[in-house]
Write a protein that holds these residues in place. Structure first.
Motif, PDB file in Angstrom:
ATOM      1  N   UNK A 186       3.978   6.057   8.535  1.00  0.00           N
ATOM      2  CA  UNK A 186       2.277   4.767   8.748  1.00  0.00           C
ATOM      3  C   UNK A 186       0.853   5.914   8.779  1.00  0.00           C
ATOM      4  N   UNK A 187       1.041   6.213   9.137  1.00  0.00           N
ATOM      5  CA  UNK A 187      -0.228   6.659  10.180  1.00  0.00           C
ATOM      6  C   UNK A 187      -1.227   7.598   9.517  1.00  0.00           C
ATOM      7  N   UNK A 188      -2.818   6.780   8.581  1.00  0.00           N
ATOM      8  CA  UNK A 188      -2.878   7.549   7.908  1.00  0.00           C
ATOM      9  C   UNK A 188      -3.555   9.136   6.940  1.00  0.00           C
ATOM     10  N   UNK A 189      -3.302   9.994   8.376  1.00  0.00           N
ATOM     11  CA  UNK A 189      -3.792  10.695   7.920  1.00  0.00           C
ATOM     12  C   UNK A 189      -2.631  11.906   7.631  1.00  0.00           C
ATOM     13  N   UNK A 190      -1.457  11.013   7.338  1.00  0.00           N
ATOM     14  CA  UNK A 190       0.011  11.952   7.352  1.00  0.00           C
ATOM     15  C   UNK A 190       0.993  11.092   6.561  1.00  0.00           C
ATOM     16  N   UNK A 191       0.506   9.884   6.059  1.00  0.00           N
ATOM     17  CA  UNK A 191       1.267   9.316   5.092  1.00  0.00           C
ATOM     18  C   UNK A 191       1.908  10.127   4.451  1.00  0.00           C
ATOM     19  N   UNK A 192       3.287   9.449   4.318  1.00  0.00           N
ATOM     20  CA  UNK A 192       4.817   9.451   3.754  1.00  0.00           C
ATOM     21  C   UNK A 192       5.850   8.591   3.303  1.00  0.00           C
ATOM     22  N   UNK A 193       5.515   7.978   1.813  1.00  0.00           N
ATOM     23  CA  UNK A 193       6.261   6.898   1.058  1.00  0.00           C
ATOM     24  C   UNK A 193       6.206   6.508  -0.548  1.00  0.00           C
ATOM     25  N   UNK A 194       7.290   5.900  -0.125  1.00  0.00           N
ATOM     26  CA  UNK A 194       7.781   5.453  -1.568  1.00  0.00           C
ATOM     27  C   UNK A 194       7.440   4.403  -1.428  1.00  0.00           C
ATOM     28  N   UNK A 195       6.666   3.560  -2.469  1.00  0.00           N
ATOM     29  CA  UNK A 195       7.002   1.361  -2.185  1.00  0.00           C
ATOM     30  C   UNK A 195       6.892   1.592  -3.299  1.00  0.00           C
ATOM     31  N   UNK A 196       8.459   1.002  -4.493  1.00  0.00           N
ATOM     32  CA  UNK A 196       8.812   0.414  -5.591  1.00  0.00           C
ATOM     33  C   UNK A 196       8.707  -1.405  -6.131  1.00  0.00           C
ATOM     34  N   UNK A 197       7.976  -1.487  -6.541  1.00  0.00           N
ATOM     35  CA  UNK A 197       7.408  -2.874  -7.322  1.00  0.00           C
ATOM     36  C   UNK A 197       8.190  -3.137  -8.684  1.00  0.00           C
ATOM     37  N   UNK A 198       8.757  -4.577  -8.680  1.00  0.00           N
ATOM     38  CA  UNK A 198       9.449  -4.837 -10.101  1.00  0.00           C
ATOM     39  C   UNK A 198       8.984  -6.119 -10.594  1.00  0.00           C
ATOM     40  N   UNK A 199       8.183  -6.430 -11.577  1.00  0.00           N
ATOM     41  CA  UNK A 199       8.243  -8.176 -11.626  1.00  0.00           C
ATOM     42  C   UNK A 199       9.096  -8.843 -13.257  1.00  0.00           C
ATOM     43  N   UNK A 200       9.836  -9.534 -12.708  1.00  0.00           N
ATOM     44  CA  UNK A 200      10.233  -9.923 -14.041  1.00  0.00           C
ATOM     45  C   UNK A 200      10.019 -11.426 -14.251  1.00  0.00           C
ATOM     46  N   UNK A 222       3.985 -14.517 -21.429  1.00  0.00           N
ATOM     47  CA  UNK A 222       4.764 -13.312 -20.849  1.00  0.00           C
ATOM     48  C   UNK A 222       4.791 -12.662 -20.600  1.00  0.00           C
ATOM     49  N   UNK A 223       4.856 -12.387 -19.075  1.00  0.00           N
ATOM     50  CA  UNK A 223       5.083 -10.222 -18.806  1.00  0.00           C
ATOM     51  C   UNK A 223       5.937 -10.128 -17.751  1.00  0.00           C
ATOM     52  N   UNK A 224       5.820  -9.154 -17.435  1.00  0.00           N
ATOM     53  CA  UNK A 224       7.034  -8.048 -16.702  1.00  0.00           C
ATOM     54  C   UNK A 224       5.929  -6.766 -16.563  1.00  0.00           C
ATOM     55  N   UNK A 225       6.830  -5.966 -15.076  1.00  0.00           N
ATOM     56  CA  UNK A 225       6.192  -4.692 -14.838  1.00  0.00           C
ATOM     57  C   UNK A 225       6.520  -3.725 -14.123  1.00  0.00           C
ATOM     58  N   UNK A 226       6.377  -2.942 -13.933  1.00  0.00           N
ATOM     59  CA  UNK A 226       7.202  -1.790 -12.463  1.00  0.00           C
ATOM     60  C   UNK A 226       5.356  -0.616 -12.160  1.00  0.00           C
ATOM     61  N   UNK A 227       5.611  -1.328 -10.722  1.00  0.00           N
ATOM     62  CA  UNK A 227       4.817  -0.305 -10.344  1.00  0.00           C
ATOM     63  C   UNK A 227       5.735   1.063  -9.416  1.00  0.00           C
ATOM     64  N   UNK A 228       5.033   2.328  -9.182  1.00  0.00           N
ATOM     65  CA  UNK A 228       5.811   2.850  -8.080  1.00  0.00           C
ATOM     66  C   UNK A 228       4.840   3.496  -7.625  1.00  0.00           C
ATOM     67  N   UNK A 229       4.318   3.386  -6.294  1.00  0.00           N
ATOM     68  CA  UNK A 229       3.360   4.043  -5.270  1.00  0.00           C
ATOM     69  C   UNK A 229       4.352   4.697  -4.105  1.00  0.00           C
ATOM     70  N   UNK A 230       3.367   6.059  -4.690  1.00  0.00           N
ATOM     71  CA  UNK A 230       3.525   7.481  -3.407  1.00  0.00           C
ATOM     72  C   UNK A 230       2.630   7.516  -2.293  1.00  0.00           C
ATOM     73  N   UNK A 231       2.978   7.116  -0.982  1.00  0.00           N
ATOM     74  CA  UNK A 231       2.230   7.311  -0.538  1.00  0.00           C
ATOM     75  C   UNK A 231       1.804   8.789  -0.182  1.00  0.00           C
ATOM     76  N   UNK A 232       0.534   9.467   0.511  1.00  0.00           N
ATOM     77  CA  UNK A 232       0.278  10.886   0.663  1.00  0.00           C
ATOM     78  C   UNK A 232      -0.725  10.687   1.845  1.00  0.00           C
ATOM     79  N   UNK A 233      -1.181  11.755   2.385  1.00  0.00           N
ATOM     80  CA  UNK A 233      -1.903  11.733   3.482  1.00  0.00           C
ATOM     81  C   UNK A 233      -3.990  11.322   2.988  1.00  0.00           C
TER      82      UNK A 233
END
Length: 303
Positions: A186-200, A222-233
């Motif tokens: 979770x540190x900003x300089x060494x960020x590493x992670x994946x966040x997946x968001x789904x709207x229905x 109407x709306x729906x969506x998919x967001x894939x967020x990759x965390x890098x440094x």
């Protein structure tokens, strides 16, 4: 020298005895509890009361209320010298508006969470569940030196209407949001992670949007969506696929620099049937159109 030695020894004993009395006796617990109440109630309109506070050299029991219906409870083992914890906690806030003096933000609704905190200064684990936004949510956080490191977060069926209500915004839309996060650092300089968001099941509340933005929406949007967020440094990279009954928006990579908050992104707006834009343009059109390009936001916004 003997007088100095005995004098220093007596002084040290007095200090240690005073600290022990202040922290680990019923008298000291009462003083600390009263001080906590005084600090919390410095802000006008706050009614914070410590119902029970017991701290010994090996455990703690803390029970407090923010108002008549809200409760904070912490109980378990707490070794201050060894810096180890094994605690259970339960927060049940019936009316978040009571916290406005602390948050400086108008909040609505309620918030409940309970879980455990176990470990020591080198490595501790915080686990819990919550029903925030009428969701089913679990969280698992590893703490190193009592700072967040690895984070697992899983939110299912959060209600968009409840999110807007909680942060005191008009109910522009309704629908569901699922968020799954796996952050390995979770540190900003060494960020590493994946966040997946789904709207229905998203639906815009036309009457509220029309009033707020002076629009003339009539048809169901109407709306729906998919967001894939990759965390890098130092950066967040997102891929977006967002579908509505009017048009679709696609982003291959949106890059947010977390140090400068500069944004770089591509975009594609796809309108398969221009006649569906009538509520927005108030102009009858036919055919289809694709619009693509890039967005850059630093000091200024460039599209």
């Amino acid at each position: 020298m003997k007088k100095l030695f005995f004098g220093l020894t007596f002084f040290i004993i007095l200090v240690i005895g005073g600290i022990y009395t202040l922290l680990f006796t019923s008298l000291g617990n009462g003083i600390v509890a009263s001080k906590i109440e005084d600090i919390a109630n410095e802000k006008e309109g706050v009614n914070f009361k410590v119902n029970k506070f017991v701290l010994t050299t090996s455990n703690i029991e803390f029970d407090a209320s923010v108002d008549e219906n809200s409760n904070i409870n912490i109980i378990g083992d707490l070794a201050l010298l060894a810096k180890t914890v094994d605690l259970k906690f339960n927060l049940d806030i019936k009316d978040l508006s009571k916290l406005e003096k602390f948050t400086n933000q108008k909040l609505n609704g309620s918030f409940k969470t309970n879980g455990t905190l176990k470990g020591n200064q080198e490595l501790a684990k915080l686990e819990g569940i919550t029903d925030i936004f009428k969701s089913n949510t679990t969280y698992d956080v590893e703490l190193k030196n009592f700072e967040p490191s690895n984070i697992l977060f899983d939110m299912k069926k959060a209600n968009i209407k409840e999110i807007l209500y909680l942060v005191n915004q008009p109910i522009y839309a309704n629908g569901n949001i699922d968020i799954n996060a796996n952050i390995k650092n979770a540190k900003i300089d060494t960020l590493d992670g994946l966040i997946k968001t789904k709207i229905t099941n998203g639906v815009v509340a036309n009457s509220i949007v029309n009033k707020a933005f002076n629009t003339k929406l009539k048809e169901i949007l109407a709306f729906k969506g998919d967001i894939t967020t990759k965390l890098v440094p130092n950066s967040v990279l997102s891929k977006v696929d967002f579908y509505t009954s009017m048009a679709n928006i696609f982003v291959k990579e949106a890059n947010v620099d977390l140090k400068t908050m500069a944004i770089k992104s591509d975009y594609l707006v796809n309108v398969a049937d221009l006649s569906k834009l009538f509520d927005v343009t108030q102009t009858k059109m036919r055919g289809n159109i694709d619009i693509n390009g890039n967005i850059k936001k630093d000091k200024d916004l460039l599209v």
